[in-house]
Design a protein around this motif. Sequence first.
Motif, mmCIF file in Angstrom:
data_model
loop_
_atom_site.group_PDB
_atom_site.id
_atom_site.type_symbol
_atom_site.label_atom_id
_atom_site.label_comp_id
_atom_site.label_asym_id
_atom_site.label_seq_id
_atom_site.Cartn_x
_atom_site.Cartn_y
_atom_site.Cartn_z
ATOM 1 N N ALA A 239 52.934 61.023 18.819
ATOM 2 C CA ALA A 239 52.943 59.899 17.889
ATOM 3 C C ALA A 239 51.811 60.098 16.898
ATOM 4 O O ALA A 239 50.688 60.433 17.290
ATOM 5 C CB ALA A 239 52.775 58.579 18.638
ATOM 6 N N LEU A 240 52.099 59.932 15.631
ATOM 7 C CA LEU A 240 51.087 60.038 14.579
ATOM 8 C C LEU A 240 50.760 58.633 14.080
ATOM 9 O O LEU A 240 51.662 57.857 13.743
ATOM 10 C CB LEU A 240 51.593 60.881 13.409
ATOM 11 C CG LEU A 240 52.075 62.305 13.708
ATOM 12 C CD1 LEU A 240 52.519 62.986 12.421
ATOM 13 C CD2 LEU A 240 50.983 63.116 14.391
ATOM 14 N N LYS A 241 49.487 58.305 14.053
ATOM 15 C CA LYS A 241 49.039 57.016 13.528
ATOM 16 C C LYS A 241 48.249 57.295 12.260
ATOM 17 O O LYS A 241 47.165 57.884 12.312
ATOM 18 C CB LYS A 241 48.177 56.291 14.567
ATOM 19 C CG LYS A 241 47.843 54.846 14.193
ATOM 20 C CD LYS A 241 47.188 54.133 15.367
ATOM 21 C CE LYS A 241 46.991 52.660 15.087
ATOM 22 N NZ LYS A 241 46.386 51.953 16.231
ATOM 23 N N LYS A 242 48.797 56.918 11.124
ATOM 24 C CA LYS A 242 48.241 57.264 9.815
ATOM 25 C C LYS A 242 47.637 56.038 9.155
ATOM 26 O O LYS A 242 48.287 54.997 9.050
ATOM 27 C CB LYS A 242 49.339 57.849 8.922
ATOM 28 C CG LYS A 242 48.879 58.230 7.514
ATOM 29 C CD LYS A 242 50.066 58.723 6.701
ATOM 30 C CE LYS A 242 49.624 59.205 5.323
ATOM 31 N NZ LYS A 242 49.106 58.109 4.488
ATOM 32 N N ALA A 243 46.399 56.140 8.711
ATOM 33 C CA ALA A 243 45.728 55.016 8.059
ATOM 34 C C ALA A 243 46.364 54.734 6.709
ATOM 35 O O ALA A 243 46.788 55.636 5.996
ATOM 36 C CB ALA A 243 44.245 55.310 7.891
ATOM 37 N N ARG A 244 46.392 53.454 6.352
ATOM 38 C CA ARG A 244 46.978 53.025 5.085
ATOM 39 C C ARG A 244 46.001 53.198 3.927
ATOM 40 O O ARG A 244 46.404 53.428 2.788
ATOM 41 C CB ARG A 244 47.397 51.560 5.195
ATOM 42 C CG ARG A 244 48.225 51.047 4.043
ATOM 43 C CD ARG A 244 48.452 49.551 4.193
ATOM 44 N NE ARG A 244 49.335 49.216 5.288
ATOM 45 C CZ ARG A 244 50.653 49.161 5.202
ATOM 46 N NH1 ARG A 244 51.249 49.457 4.069
ATOM 47 N NH2 ARG A 244 51.373 48.815 6.248
ATOM 48 N N SER A 245 44.696 53.094 4.206
ATOM 49 C CA SER A 245 43.688 53.162 3.153
ATOM 50 C C SER A 245 42.395 53.699 3.737
ATOM 51 O O SER A 245 42.266 53.895 4.947
ATOM 52 C CB SER A 245 43.442 51.770 2.563
ATOM 53 O OG SER A 245 42.842 50.924 3.551
ATOM 54 N N LEU A 246 41.406 53.934 2.877
ATOM 55 C CA LEU A 246 40.118 54.419 3.355
ATOM 56 C C LEU A 246 39.453 53.393 4.259
ATOM 57 O O LEU A 246 38.851 53.741 5.273
ATOM 58 C CB LEU A 246 39.198 54.746 2.165
ATOM 59 C CG LEU A 246 37.815 55.303 2.535
ATOM 60 C CD1 LEU A 246 37.940 56.589 3.341
ATOM 61 C CD2 LEU A 246 36.985 55.557 1.274
ATOM 62 N N GLU A 247 39.596 52.111 3.918
ATOM 63 C CA GLU A 247 39.030 51.062 4.778
ATOM 64 C C GLU A 247 39.690 51.101 6.151
ATOM 65 O O GLU A 247 39.022 50.996 7.175
ATOM 66 C CB GLU A 247 39.222 49.696 4.135
ATOM 67 C CG GLU A 247 38.663 48.545 4.970
ATOM 68 C CD GLU A 247 38.824 47.198 4.283
ATOM 69 O OE1 GLU A 247 39.026 46.206 4.992
ATOM 70 O OE2 GLU A 247 38.755 47.162 3.043
ATOM 71 N N ASN A 248 41.007 51.268 6.171
ATOM 72 C CA ASN A 248 41.716 51.388 7.452
ATOM 73 C C ASN A 248 41.304 52.651 8.190
ATOM 74 O O ASN A 248 41.292 52.697 9.424
ATOM 75 C CB ASN A 248 43.222 51.389 7.233
ATOM 76 C CG ASN A 248 43.733 50.112 6.582
ATOM 77 O OD1 ASN A 248 44.529 50.159 5.663
ATOM 78 N ND2 ASN A 248 43.249 48.967 7.036
ATOM 79 N N SER A 249 40.971 53.710 7.428
ATOM 80 C CA SER A 249 40.515 54.947 8.062
ATOM 81 C C SER A 249 39.295 54.689 8.923
ATOM 82 O O SER A 249 39.182 55.194 10.039
ATOM 83 C CB SER A 249 40.177 56.002 7.002
ATOM 84 O OG SER A 249 41.330 56.528 6.406
ATOM 85 N N MET A 250 38.383 53.884 8.399
ATOM 86 C CA MET A 250 37.165 53.599 9.166
ATOM 87 C C MET A 250 37.490 52.828 10.437
ATOM 88 O O MET A 250 36.856 53.031 11.466
ATOM 89 C CB MET A 250 36.166 52.848 8.289
ATOM 90 C CG MET A 250 35.586 53.717 7.175
ATOM 91 S SD MET A 250 34.246 52.946 6.261
ATOM 92 C CE MET A 250 35.141 51.781 5.265
ATOM 93 N N GLU A 251 38.487 51.950 10.379
ATOM 94 C CA GLU A 251 38.908 51.242 11.591
ATOM 95 C C GLU A 251 39.458 52.232 12.616
ATOM 96 O O GLU A 251 39.175 52.135 13.808
ATOM 97 C CB GLU A 251 39.977 50.208 11.248
ATOM 98 C CG GLU A 251 39.507 49.102 10.326
ATOM 99 C CD GLU A 251 40.640 48.162 9.970
ATOM 100 O OE1 GLU A 251 41.592 48.038 10.770
ATOM 101 O OE2 GLU A 251 40.585 47.550 8.898
ATOM 102 N N LEU A 252 40.262 53.186 12.122
ATOM 103 C CA LEU A 252 40.838 54.174 13.034
ATOM 104 C C LEU A 252 39.783 55.127 13.574
ATOM 105 O O LEU A 252 39.900 55.618 14.701
ATOM 106 C CB LEU A 252 41.965 54.949 12.342
ATOM 107 C CG LEU A 252 43.374 54.401 12.614
ATOM 108 C CD1 LEU A 252 43.515 52.980 12.075
ATOM 109 C CD2 LEU A 252 44.435 55.297 11.980
#
Length: 728
Positions: A239-252
């Motif tokens: 399963a691939l979980k891809k961040a929607r934005s840079l802010e979401n990247s930090m959450e991930l």
Amino acid sequence: MKEMADAFEYLHARNIVHRDIKLDNVLFSSCWIIKVIDFNMATPFIHGKKLYNHWSTSIYMAPEILEDDDGYEGPPVDVWALGVLFTKLFDGLHFNGHKVYDMSHDKTHFNVGNSQPTFSRETLVSLLTAMLWNDPMERLTMTEIVNHMWFKENNPMKHKRNAESKLSDVSVEEEPLTGEFGSSLHHGKDDEIPCSDEDKEYHVGQVVFRMWEVISKIGEGSAGFIYKAKNIDSAEEVALKKARSLENSMELWQEASIMKALNHPNIMKLIDIPREDTFSDRIVLVMEYVEAGSLASQILYLRSLTERNLWHPMKQMADAFEYLHARNIVHRDIKLDNVLFSSCWIIKVIDFNMATPFIHGKKLYNHWSTSIYMAPEILEDDDGYEGPPVDVWALGVLFTKLFDGLHFNGHKVYDMSHDKTHFNVGNSQPTFSRETLVSLLTAMLWNDPMERLTMTEIVNHMWFKENNPMKHKRNAESKLSDVSVEEEPLTGSSLHHGKDDEIPCSDEDKEYHVGQVVFRMWEVISKIGEGSAGFIYKAKNIDSAEEVALKKARSLENSMELWQEASIMKALNHPNIMKLIDIPTKDPFSDRIVLVMEYVEAGSLASQIHFLRKFTEIKLWFPMKQMADAFEYLHAQSIVHRDIKLQNVLVSYKWIVKVINFNKATHFIHRQKFHDDLGTPGYMAPEITEHGYDGPPVDVWALGILFTKLFDGLQFDGHNVIEGTKDE
């Protein structure tokens, strides 16, 4: 900055000061993961006792070091140095700690504005100013830094709160199916999920990072998208979980930083983070793929089951959260949607984007979990909360929902218990009434968090002991204590072996017949054994002719025992441990589980004992070394076998040892005691019959008995050891 503050708070909580905090001693990876390094100046400290030597970098030195020879307190100099470092992050390399000192020399404290930094946010100025007071006793502590308002205001997850607070008025039926990774994701077919070009989603057939081919989109949430994919070389599904934005990247990144340290069969596994550039590309987490739905989607099925049937999923959840708490991690978002339940009855805990490390006795302050699972201390108190008890409360609400269904709401518990010492389960009109079940749930839902059970106490609660499907084997197994090894049948998983015509087949038990094709893949060659739990068959793949062993459960109760065995075996990979190949079951509620395992032409040690006794120590070295290696591997994975005996070790004509029969195996936590006395009499350690026991030593005792039997033969009995040593 939060990771640095957490790291130094952790050090100070263990009475260690770093004494050389600077930009050069903090690593920053492409995964946004911080690592503090260089501890050659670090030292233990005692509160109130001064330190005298200091060799840190001068521009980070606190004033008391530069101007006073009477010593200094350790923690405040770390706080000053971290304040200088934080300021450099905003003001760049032009900022110098000496300037801070010069300008603040005749002042009560450092005024950040005097150094002409480029920042102006009031809370940021407040944080840095409070870290850079001239008086070391006036500076913030590391714990106060971690809980400062600036960190709360700028937490990327703060913006989820409004959306999640709306869930309080939504019943579980109305919550979307969460699927593979929860995160409040909407699931459906690809054409049911609109793809936004702005969000730069993957498309079916796209190859990601030159490795993963996208098969389908299986969900999305506020933080990003979930895809099913496969490895283009091995066809492994992930399963691939891809961040929607840079802010979401930090959450991930935060989620990944928690997950990468975890290894438990009931916790979703993080496989990789194959991103190339954190600052330009959005993060992608590669996680194991599980064909499963959330507990929320399965709640109607689960409510139709008995307590005995629900034991297995509830035990797996309790084990998973006990594992987290033992590693000082709280989940903080336990709910039906964040627990997956596969067709194999395997539980997977998901969604760690609200999880955080904790320190016993230190309070947490921010919380964004689903409101109907929130503990009373979060709803009514702004003075912080202890992490583990809020997980216990949420798990108590979840457990109650399994029995009481969708009508149960955590808010109702809170409302009814607001003026009471603790929650009375009966007041919520649940459908259950068993005394020990009520005792368990009540003890998880006390209003006072300090009165609630711990996860370890939950795992060892009487309800789990009473409903353990394996408990009913004990009487039959206890009869083995008076049987010599010659009289015990040759086993794989305590099964009787022989030719087909020596084993009667019962139509009632729905056995396979020779030539039958199972799951359109495996052709049954012969029946090679059976036991109280089920049947063992030799079979072959109809395409490749690969030979395997099929282990088929006799009943639904036996199926749950085999699920427990499979949950342990699937995480193991060792040449001297029987390998689980597949679990091709379609529906655990109607079909009996079948385990597909490697096939080994071998007999048990029990059947070979007379031959083995003829060998010298040197010749026995090889099988004994393989056994020791196998059990060392198990213990290193925090697993105890709990049924080591001659019958559960196979040895082939090539002298290859295989450890089998994991239906009594379980995960352990060091220094946490077990209270269920499983095992075969004659191999049981003395402490099992007393007041609880540690897992690994009982395996060591049993292996000691087994080794002695190899030399001493059938006359040696573990009971004799106990009798001979109890006074020594």
